[in-house]
Write a protein that holds these residues in place. Structure first.
Motif, mmCIF file in Angstrom:
data_model
loop_
_atom_site.group_PDB
_atom_site.id
_atom_site.type_symbol
_atom_site.label_atom_id
_atom_site.label_comp_id
_atom_site.label_asym_id
_atom_site.label_seq_id
_atom_site.Cartn_x
_atom_site.Cartn_y
_atom_site.Cartn_z
ATOM 1 N N ARG A 90 1.171 -21.480 -26.898
ATOM 2 C CA ARG A 90 0.012 -21.670 -26.031
ATOM 3 C C ARG A 90 -0.436 -20.384 -25.327
ATOM 4 O O ARG A 90 -1.601 -20.286 -24.942
ATOM 5 N N ALA A 91 0.494 -19.461 -25.093
ATOM 6 C CA ALA A 91 0.112 -18.316 -24.271
ATOM 7 C C ALA A 91 0.214 -16.983 -24.996
ATOM 8 O O ALA A 91 -0.342 -15.997 -24.523
ATOM 9 N N CYS A 92 0.935 -16.922 -26.088
ATOM 10 C CA CYS A 92 1.208 -15.626 -26.706
ATOM 11 C C CYS A 92 0.661 -15.519 -28.124
ATOM 12 O O CYS A 92 0.256 -14.443 -28.562
ATOM 13 N N ALA A 93 0.685 -16.636 -28.836
ATOM 14 C CA ALA A 93 0.363 -16.593 -30.264
ATOM 15 C C ALA A 93 -1.042 -16.062 -30.528
ATOM 16 O O ALA A 93 -1.257 -15.351 -31.516
ATOM 17 N N SER A 94 -1.978 -16.364 -29.643
ATOM 18 C CA SER A 94 -3.364 -15.951 -29.888
ATOM 19 C C SER A 94 -3.426 -14.466 -30.225
ATOM 20 O O SER A 94 -4.150 -14.074 -31.148
ATOM 21 N N CYS A 95 -2.690 -13.637 -29.522
ATOM 22 C CA CYS A 95 -2.703 -12.203 -29.817
ATOM 23 C C CYS A 95 -1.672 -11.842 -30.873
ATOM 24 O O CYS A 95 -1.927 -11.029 -31.755
ATOM 25 N N HIS A 96 -0.499 -12.443 -30.760
ATOM 26 C CA HIS A 96 0.596 -11.996 -31.623
ATOM 27 C C HIS A 96 0.503 -12.559 -33.037
ATOM 28 O O HIS A 96 1.310 -12.225 -33.881
ATOM 29 N N ILE A 97 -0.464 -13.427 -33.296
ATOM 30 C CA ILE A 97 -0.698 -13.872 -34.675
ATOM 31 C C ILE A 97 -1.854 -13.087 -35.276
ATOM 32 O O ILE A 97 -1.860 -12.754 -36.449
ATOM 33 N N GLY A 99 -2.896 -10.065 -34.037
ATOM 34 C CA GLY A 99 -2.718 -8.632 -33.864
ATOM 35 C C GLY A 99 -3.778 -8.038 -32.963
ATOM 36 O O GLY A 99 -4.028 -6.831 -32.971
ATOM 37 N N ALA A 100 -4.395 -8.887 -32.146
ATOM 38 C CA ALA A 100 -5.464 -8.435 -31.252
ATOM 39 C C ALA A 100 -4.995 -7.279 -30.379
ATOM 40 O O ALA A 100 -3.913 -7.329 -29.800
ATOM 41 N N GLY A 101 -5.791 -6.247 -30.284
ATOM 42 C CA GLY A 101 -5.489 -5.103 -29.428
ATOM 43 C C GLY A 101 -4.247 -4.354 -29.861
ATOM 44 O O GLY A 101 -3.642 -3.626 -29.084
ATOM 45 N N GLY A 102 -3.838 -4.548 -31.139
ATOM 46 C CA GLY A 102 -2.636 -3.870 -31.629
ATOM 47 C C GLY A 102 -1.364 -4.611 -31.266
ATOM 48 O O GLY A 102 -0.269 -4.037 -31.265
ATOM 49 N N ALA A 103 -1.474 -5.896 -30.952
ATOM 50 C CA ALA A 103 -0.278 -6.689 -30.641
ATOM 51 C C ALA A 103 0.608 -6.761 -31.876
ATOM 52 O O ALA A 103 0.107 -7.013 -32.972
ATOM 53 N N PRO A 104 1.903 -6.535 -31.688
ATOM 54 C CA PRO A 104 2.808 -6.634 -32.837
ATOM 55 C C PRO A 104 2.802 -8.039 -33.424
ATOM 56 O O PRO A 104 2.950 -9.018 -32.694
ATOM 57 N N LEU A 105 2.555 -8.142 -34.733
ATOM 58 C CA LEU A 105 2.551 -9.443 -35.407
ATOM 59 C C LEU A 105 3.982 -9.959 -35.519
ATOM 60 O O LEU A 105 4.936 -9.221 -35.302
ATOM 61 N N MET A 106 4.095 -11.239 -35.869
ATOM 62 C CA MET A 106 5.419 -11.848 -35.870
ATOM 63 C C MET A 106 6.163 -11.606 -37.181
ATOM 64 O O MET A 106 6.654 -12.536 -37.827
ATOM 65 N N VAL A 107 6.240 -10.354 -37.568
ATOM 66 C CA VAL A 107 7.064 -9.963 -38.718
ATOM 67 C C VAL A 107 7.956 -8.823 -38.257
ATOM 68 O O VAL A 107 7.555 -8.007 -37.419
ATOM 69 N N ALA A 108 9.160 -8.791 -38.799
ATOM 70 C CA ALA A 108 10.179 -7.868 -38.306
ATOM 71 C C ALA A 108 9.708 -6.416 -38.320
ATOM 72 O O ALA A 108 9.974 -5.662 -37.381
ATOM 73 N N MET A 133 -1.529 -5.245 -23.690
ATOM 74 C CA MET A 133 -1.073 -6.586 -23.306
ATOM 75 C C MET A 133 -1.100 -6.744 -21.791
ATOM 76 O O MET A 133 -0.456 -5.990 -21.075
ATOM 77 N N PRO A 134 -1.875 -7.730 -21.301
ATOM 78 C CA PRO A 134 -1.924 -7.942 -19.850
ATOM 79 C C PRO A 134 -0.594 -8.498 -19.350
ATOM 80 O O PRO A 134 0.156 -9.080 -20.144
ATOM 81 N N PRO A 135 -0.285 -8.304 -18.069
ATOM 82 C CA PRO A 135 0.948 -8.890 -17.528
ATOM 83 C C PRO A 135 1.034 -10.371 -17.867
ATOM 84 O O PRO A 135 0.041 -11.085 -17.758
ATOM 85 N N ARG A 136 2.204 -10.785 -18.294
ATOM 86 C CA ARG A 136 2.485 -12.182 -18.667
ATOM 87 C C ARG A 136 1.482 -12.709 -19.691
ATOM 88 O O ARG A 136 1.158 -13.896 -19.707
ATOM 89 N N GLY A 137 0.958 -11.848 -20.514
ATOM 90 C CA GLY A 137 0.000 -12.278 -21.526
ATOM 91 C C GLY A 137 -1.263 -12.854 -20.904
ATOM 92 O O GLY A 137 -2.005 -13.583 -21.546
ATOM 93 N N GLY A 138 -1.494 -12.518 -19.622
ATOM 94 C CA GLY A 138 -2.691 -13.022 -18.947
ATOM 95 C C GLY A 138 -2.471 -14.367 -18.286
ATOM 96 O O GLY A 138 -3.366 -14.884 -17.630
ATOM 97 N N ARG A 139 -1.294 -14.938 -18.449
ATOM 98 C CA ARG A 139 -1.000 -16.220 -17.790
ATOM 99 C C ARG A 139 -0.121 -15.946 -16.581
ATOM 100 O O ARG A 139 1.095 -16.016 -16.658
#
Ligand code: HEC
Length: 159
Positions: A90-97, A99-108, A133-139
């Motif tokens: 609910r709070a992290c996947a949006s970016c981490h799936i 790769g928004a803003g260079g967020a590391p994707l969920m691959v090793a 990445m904003p503090p606490r993913g923005g939440r």
């Protein structure tokens, strides 16, 4: 004239008869309302009758509202859930799936060099924010503990 007076008297008597008849009829038809029904009606009318008074009145409602507003919202996100997967989704996947803003994707491979920092640093960075990445993913309503379990879930998820 005499006949006229007689008619008047007769009319007066007739009027009295009707009057007494109607009173008698009223007394036989009138039934006092059962107390239960009276009580029920009072209860139905209570909110209107009780405006600005009593425990259920508008004054009490306003006081409760003011008290609620004065208290800072202490409820943690997602009802304080410590389900790492739920928080991640609910709070992290949006970016981490995406790769928004260079967020590391969920691959090793994307986490090489990050995981080596150790869990404490990863959690601290997720709490304070890092790069895009904003503090606490923005939440901001996520607690430290909730960040910790979601980071742990993310790391576990990497193959
Ligand atoms: C607005 C997009 C966004 C959201 C939402 C988001 N992240 Fe991130 N996250 C990023 C970006 C971008 C980076 C890479 C930052 C960098 O290293 O420059 C990152 C990096 C991280 C890192 C690695 C930190 C490090 O030290 O290398 C962790 C851990 C992390 N995120 C956890 C989370 C968690 C947990 C959540 C949910 C509570 C979350 N993220 C939500 C964008 C986001």
């Amino acid at each position: 004239m005499k006949r006229f007076s007689l008619v008047i008297v007769l009319l007066a008597i007739f009027a009295l008869v009707i009057l007494f008849l109607s009173i008698a009829l009223h007394n036989t038809l009138y039934r006092p309302e059962p107390p239960a029904r009276e009580l029920a009606r009072e209860q139905r009318l209570a909110p209107v009758g009780g405006v600005f008074a009593g425990e259920t009145g508008r004054a009490a409602a306003l006081a409760a509202q003011a008290a609620a507003a004065a208290e800072p919202a202490v409820t943690a996100a997602f009802d304080g859930s410590l389900d790492g997967q739920l928080i991640y989704e609910r709070a992290c996947a949006s970016c981490h799936i995406s790769g928004a803003g260079g967020a590391p994707l969920m691959v090793a491979s994307e986490w090489v060099g990050r995981i080596e920092q150790g869990m404490d640093t990863l959690v601290a960075n997720a709490i304070n924010g890092i790069g895009a990445m904003p503090p606490r993913g923005g939440r901001m309503d996520l607690t430290d503990e909730q960040i910790e379990v979601s980071v742990a879930f993310m790391i576990d998820m990497l193959d």
